[in-house]
Write a protein that holds these residues in place. Structure first.
Motif, PDB file in Angstrom:
ATOM      1  N   PRO A   1       0.811  -1.221   0.000  1.00 53.29           N
ATOM      2  CA  PRO A   1       0.000   0.000   0.000  1.00 53.29           C
ATOM      3  C   PRO A   1       0.844   1.272   0.000  1.00 53.29           C
ATOM      4  O   PRO A   1       0.474   2.270  -0.630  1.00 53.29           O
ATOM      5  CB  PRO A   1      -0.798  -0.121   1.309  1.00 53.29           C
ATOM      6  N   ILE A   2       1.989   1.250   0.703  1.00 53.72           N
ATOM      7  CA  ILE A   2       2.864   2.422   0.722  1.00 53.72           C
ATOM      8  C   ILE A   2       3.395   2.709  -0.677  1.00 53.72           C
ATOM      9  O   ILE A   2       3.463   3.870  -1.118  1.00 53.72           O
ATOM     10  CB  ILE A   2       4.028   2.206   1.710  1.00 53.72           C
ATOM     11  N   ALA A   3       3.776   1.650  -1.399  1.00 55.94           N
ATOM     12  CA  ALA A   3       4.266   1.822  -2.766  1.00 55.94           C
ATOM     13  C   ALA A   3       3.174   2.404  -3.666  1.00 55.94           C
ATOM     14  O   ALA A   3       3.441   3.285  -4.500  1.00 55.94           O
ATOM     15  CB  ALA A   3       4.753   0.485  -3.320  1.00 55.94           C
ATOM     16  N   ALA A   4       1.942   1.925  -3.496  1.00 53.80           N
ATOM     17  CA  ALA A   4       0.831   2.429  -4.305  1.00 53.80           C
ATOM     18  C   ALA A   4       0.573   3.907  -4.001  1.00 53.80           C
ATOM     19  O   ALA A   4       0.346   4.713  -4.915  1.00 53.80           O
ATOM     20  CB  ALA A   4      -0.425   1.606  -4.032  1.00 53.80           C
ATOM     21  N   LEU A   5       0.608   4.269  -2.713  1.00 54.05           N
ATOM     22  CA  LEU A   5       0.405   5.658  -2.323  1.00 54.05           C
ATOM     23  C   LEU A   5       1.526   6.546  -2.868  1.00 54.05           C
ATOM     24  O   LEU A   5       1.278   7.653  -3.343  1.00 54.05           O
ATOM     25  CB  LEU A   5       0.343   5.767  -0.801  1.00 54.05           C
ATOM     26  N   ALA A   6       2.759   6.038  -2.812  1.00 58.06           N
ATOM     27  CA  ALA A   6       3.903   6.801  -3.321  1.00 58.06           C
ATOM     28  C   ALA A   6       3.753   7.051  -4.820  1.00 58.06           C
ATOM     29  O   ALA A   6       4.043   8.151  -5.315  1.00 58.06           O
ATOM     30  CB  ALA A   6       5.196   6.059  -3.026  1.00 58.06           C
ATOM     31  N   ALA A   7       3.311   6.026  -5.543  1.00 58.93           N
ATOM     32  CA  ALA A   7       3.115   6.182  -6.984  1.00 58.93           C
ATOM     33  C   ALA A   7       2.059   7.243  -7.273  1.00 58.93           C
ATOM     34  O   ALA A   7       2.194   8.045  -8.214  1.00 58.93           O
ATOM     35  CB  ALA A   7       2.695   4.846  -7.598  1.00 58.93           C
TER      36      ALA A   7
ATOM     37  N   VAL B   1      19.109  -4.113 -10.588  1.00 57.03           N
ATOM     38  CA  VAL B   1      17.847  -3.956 -11.318  1.00 57.03           C
ATOM     39  C   VAL B   1      16.962  -2.890 -10.678  1.00 57.03           C
ATOM     40  O   VAL B   1      16.417  -2.019 -11.364  1.00 57.03           O
ATOM     41  CB  VAL B   1      17.097  -5.298 -11.393  1.00 57.03           C
ATOM     42  N   GLY B   2      16.811  -2.966  -9.352  1.00 56.82           N
ATOM     43  CA  GLY B   2      15.924  -2.028  -8.668  1.00 56.82           C
ATOM     44  C   GLY B   2      16.390  -0.591  -8.746  1.00 56.82           C
ATOM     45  O   GLY B   2      15.613   0.311  -9.082  1.00 56.82           O
TER      46      GLY B   2
ATOM     47  N   PRO C   1      12.129  21.543  -3.636  1.00 53.22           N
ATOM     48  CA  PRO C   1      11.762  20.540  -2.635  1.00 53.22           C
ATOM     49  C   PRO C   1      10.740  19.515  -3.129  1.00 53.22           C
ATOM     50  O   PRO C   1      10.830  18.330  -2.790  1.00 53.22           O
ATOM     51  CB  PRO C   1      11.190  21.386  -1.488  1.00 53.22           C
ATOM     52  N   THR C   2       9.790  19.952  -3.953  1.00 53.19           N
ATOM     53  CA  THR C   2       8.798  19.001  -4.466  1.00 53.19           C
ATOM     54  C   THR C   2       9.425  18.033  -5.469  1.00 53.19           C
ATOM     55  O   THR C   2       8.916  16.922  -5.658  1.00 53.19           O
ATOM     56  CB  THR C   2       7.613  19.736  -5.112  1.00 53.19           C
ATOM     57  N   ASP C   3      10.513  18.433  -6.115  1.00 53.06           N
ATOM     58  CA  ASP C   3      11.253  17.504  -6.975  1.00 53.06           C
ATOM     59  C   ASP C   3      11.828  16.376  -6.129  1.00 53.06           C
ATOM     60  O   ASP C   3      11.820  15.208  -6.524  1.00 53.06           O
ATOM     61  CB  ASP C   3      12.411  18.214  -7.680  1.00 53.06           C
ATOM     62  N   VAL C   4      12.358  16.764  -4.967  1.00 52.32           N
ATOM     63  CA  VAL C   4      12.950  15.789  -4.053  1.00 52.32           C
ATOM     64  C   VAL C   4      11.886  14.824  -3.548  1.00 52.32           C
ATOM     65  O   VAL C   4      12.101  13.604  -3.497  1.00 52.32           O
ATOM     66  CB  VAL C   4      13.620  16.510  -2.867  1.00 52.32           C
ATOM     67  N   LEU C   5      10.724  15.360  -3.192  1.00 51.32           N
ATOM     68  CA  LEU C   5       9.629  14.509  -2.731  1.00 51.32           C
ATOM     69  C   LEU C   5       9.218  13.534  -3.825  1.00 51.32           C
ATOM     70  O   LEU C   5       8.973  12.350  -3.556  1.00 51.32           O
ATOM     71  CB  LEU C   5       8.431  15.370  -2.316  1.00 51.32           C
ATOM     72  N   GLY C   6       9.180  14.016  -5.058  1.00 48.78           N
ATOM     73  CA  GLY C   6       8.837  13.145  -6.173  1.00 48.78           C
ATOM     74  C   GLY C   6       9.861  12.035  -6.367  1.00 48.78           C
ATOM     75  O   GLY C   6       9.508  10.882  -6.640  1.00 48.78           O
ATOM     76  N   GLY C   7      11.143  12.358  -6.207  1.00 51.58           N
ATOM     77  CA  GLY C   7      12.191  11.349  -6.333  1.00 51.58           C
ATOM     78  C   GLY C   7      12.112  10.322  -5.227  1.00 51.58           C
ATOM     79  O   GLY C   7      12.297   9.113  -5.449  1.00 51.58           O
ATOM     80  N   TRP C   8      11.848  10.793  -4.012  1.00 51.49           N
ATOM     81  CA  TRP C   8      11.714   9.904  -2.858  1.00 51.49           C
ATOM     82  C   TRP C   8      10.555   8.928  -3.064  1.00 51.49           C
ATOM     83  O   TRP C   8      10.706   7.719  -2.851  1.00 51.49           O
ATOM     84  CB  TRP C   8      11.476  10.754  -1.606  1.00 51.49           C
ATOM     85  N   CYS C   9       9.431   9.452  -3.526  1.00 50.59           N
ATOM     86  CA  CYS C   9       8.259   8.605  -3.743  1.00 50.59           C
ATOM     87  C   CYS C   9       8.456   7.662  -4.926  1.00 50.59           C
ATOM     88  O   CYS C   9       7.925   6.545  -4.929  1.00 50.59           O
ATOM     89  CB  CYS C   9       7.021   9.475  -3.971  1.00 50.59           C
ATOM     90  N   THR C  10       9.236   8.089  -5.912  1.00 49.75           N
ATOM     91  CA  THR C  10       9.530   7.203  -7.050  1.00 49.75           C
ATOM     92  C   THR C  10      10.234   5.942  -6.566  1.00 49.75           C
ATOM     93  O   THR C  10       9.893   4.823  -6.958  1.00 49.75           O
ATOM     94  CB  THR C  10      10.405   7.929  -8.088  1.00 49.75           C
ATOM     95  N   ALA C  11      11.224   6.122  -5.698  1.00 50.22           N
ATOM     96  CA  ALA C  11      11.941   4.967  -5.149  1.00 50.22           C
ATOM     97  C   ALA C  11      11.018   4.102  -4.298  1.00 50.22           C
ATOM     98  O   ALA C  11      11.067   2.865  -4.373  1.00 50.22           O
ATOM     99  CB  ALA C  11      13.132   5.441  -4.321  1.00 50.22           C
ATOM    100  N   LEU C  12      10.184   4.719  -3.494  1.00 46.23           N
ATOM    101  CA  LEU C  12       9.251   3.967  -2.646  1.00 46.23           C
ATOM    102  C   LEU C  12       8.262   3.161  -3.471  1.00 46.23           C
ATOM    103  O   LEU C  12       7.778   2.110  -3.021  1.00 46.23           O
ATOM    104  CB  LEU C  12       8.490   4.923  -1.722  1.00 46.23           C
ATOM    105  N   ALA C  13       7.954   3.650  -4.668  1.00 53.83           N
ATOM    106  CA  ALA C  13       7.020   2.928  -5.532  1.00 53.83           C
ATOM    107  C   ALA C  13       7.712   1.818  -6.310  1.00 53.83           C
ATOM    108  O   ALA C  13       7.165   0.720  -6.469  1.00 53.83           O
ATOM    109  CB  ALA C  13       6.360   3.916  -6.503  1.00 53.83           C
ATOM    110  N   VAL C  14       8.921   2.075  -6.785  1.00 55.50           N
ATOM    111  CA  VAL C  14       9.600   1.137  -7.687  1.00 55.50           C
ATOM    112  C   VAL C  14      10.272  -0.020  -6.953  1.00 55.50           C
ATOM    113  O   VAL C  14      10.163  -1.182  -7.377  1.00 55.50           O
ATOM    114  CB  VAL C  14      10.626   1.883  -8.558  1.00 55.50           C
ATOM    115  N   ILE C  15      10.980   0.269  -5.861  1.00 52.96           N
ATOM    116  CA  ILE C  15      11.780  -0.773  -5.208  1.00 52.96           C
ATOM    117  C   ILE C  15      10.936  -1.942  -4.674  1.00 52.96           C
ATOM    118  O   ILE C  15      11.277  -3.114  -4.928  1.00 52.96           O
ATOM    119  CB  ILE C  15      12.650  -0.175  -4.087  1.00 52.96           C
ATOM    120  N   PRO C  16       9.845  -1.713  -3.925  1.00 52.11           N
ATOM    121  CA  PRO C  16       9.052  -2.862  -3.468  1.00 52.11           C
ATOM    122  C   PRO C  16       8.515  -3.704  -4.628  1.00 52.11           C
ATOM    123  O   PRO C  16       8.514  -4.941  -4.556  1.00 52.11           O
ATOM    124  CB  PRO C  16       7.909  -2.211  -2.672  1.00 52.11           C
ATOM    125  N   ALA C  17       8.059  -3.036  -5.690  1.00 51.34           N
ATOM    126  CA  ALA C  17       7.532  -3.766  -6.848  1.00 51.34           C
ATOM    127  C   ALA C  17       8.630  -4.583  -7.519  1.00 51.34           C
ATOM    128  O   ALA C  17       8.424  -5.737  -7.906  1.00 51.34           O
ATOM    129  CB  ALA C  17       6.915  -2.781  -7.850  1.00 51.34           C
TER     130      ALA C  17
END
Length: 223
Positions: A20-26, A101-102, A185-201
């Motif tokens: 769910p965290i990955a989905a929210l991050a995406a 890969v991740g 700062p919002t660029d950074v938040l977007g990058g952080w959430c990108t990793a949170l979405a991609v790595i678990p998947a």
């Protein structure tokens, strides 16, 4: 023997929360991307945070530059190689695969999103999401997942470790990028959430692929 004794890079106990965290991050990545698409100015939040971090002294600027170097090709490659070596040292081949890969998928996704969003800083540099923040967060997530498996942590402790590692790495690299004026700062938040979405998947995909390969090899060995 099926060979599934090889430790999963994404323990089942963590999937309940990280999914769910990955989905929210995406979702956050998409919303921010739409909100700042083709923009070239800082938003209200960007301006306030940027003003607070503006004008760092020479000593802290050197720290920021050192952090920034770790996200550049040479620094990033060095970190990836060292992390892969550590995974192999601890006999965690799946984690080694996830590092390559991740992290590669995370940086590639961030690069693609930059072109889709079209947000710029300083007039010409694509900025959303931050690839540096995405890289640092992704690598921290992989290391935290490795530690969770090696230490045998449960759902709560493991999830807490993974999220704490992501937060610290993302915040450190994010601070450097904003302090240097390389990202909003919002660029950074977007990058952080990108990793949170991609790595678990990606971790789930690595485990699933590895299990299938092991099963096929076991079936072939019985014939």
């Amino acid at each position: 023997m099926s060979g599934r004794s090889a430790p999963a890079v994404l323990p089942r106990s963590l999937r309940v929360w990280l999914g769910p965290i990955a989905a929210l991050a995406a979702l956050v990545v998409v919303v921010l991307g739409v909100l700042y698409a083709d923009d070239s100015k800082p938003g209200t939040v960007d301006a306030r945070i940027g003003a607070a971090l503006d004008g760092v002294g020479p000593r802290w600027r050197h720290v920021a530059l050192a952090m920034d170097f770790l996200g550049e090709p040479v620094g990033a490659a060095t970190l990836v190689v060292a992390t892969v070596a550590g995974c192999l040292l601890f006999r965690c081949p799946r984690a080694a695969v996830l590092v390559v890969v991740g992290v590669g998928m995370t940086v590639g996704t961030a690069t693609l999103l930059k072109h889709l969003a079209g947000r710029t800083i300083h007039g010409e540099h694509l900025s959303y999401p931050s690839g540096h923040a995405a890289f640092a967060t992704a690598l921290a997530l992989v290391v935290a997942l490795l530690a969770t498996g090696l230490l045998g942590l449960g759902r709560t402790a493991g999830t807490s470790l993974v999220l704490a590692a992501a937060l610290v790495a993302g915040a450190a690299m994010g601070w450097a990028q904003v302090a240097l004026g390389a990202h909003y700062p919002t660029d950074v938040l977007g990058g952080w959430c990108t990793a949170l979405a991609v790595i678990p998947a990606t971790a789930w995909l690595v485990d699933r692929t590895a299990d299938r390969l092991v099963d096929r090899m076991a079936d072939a060995g019985r014939r």
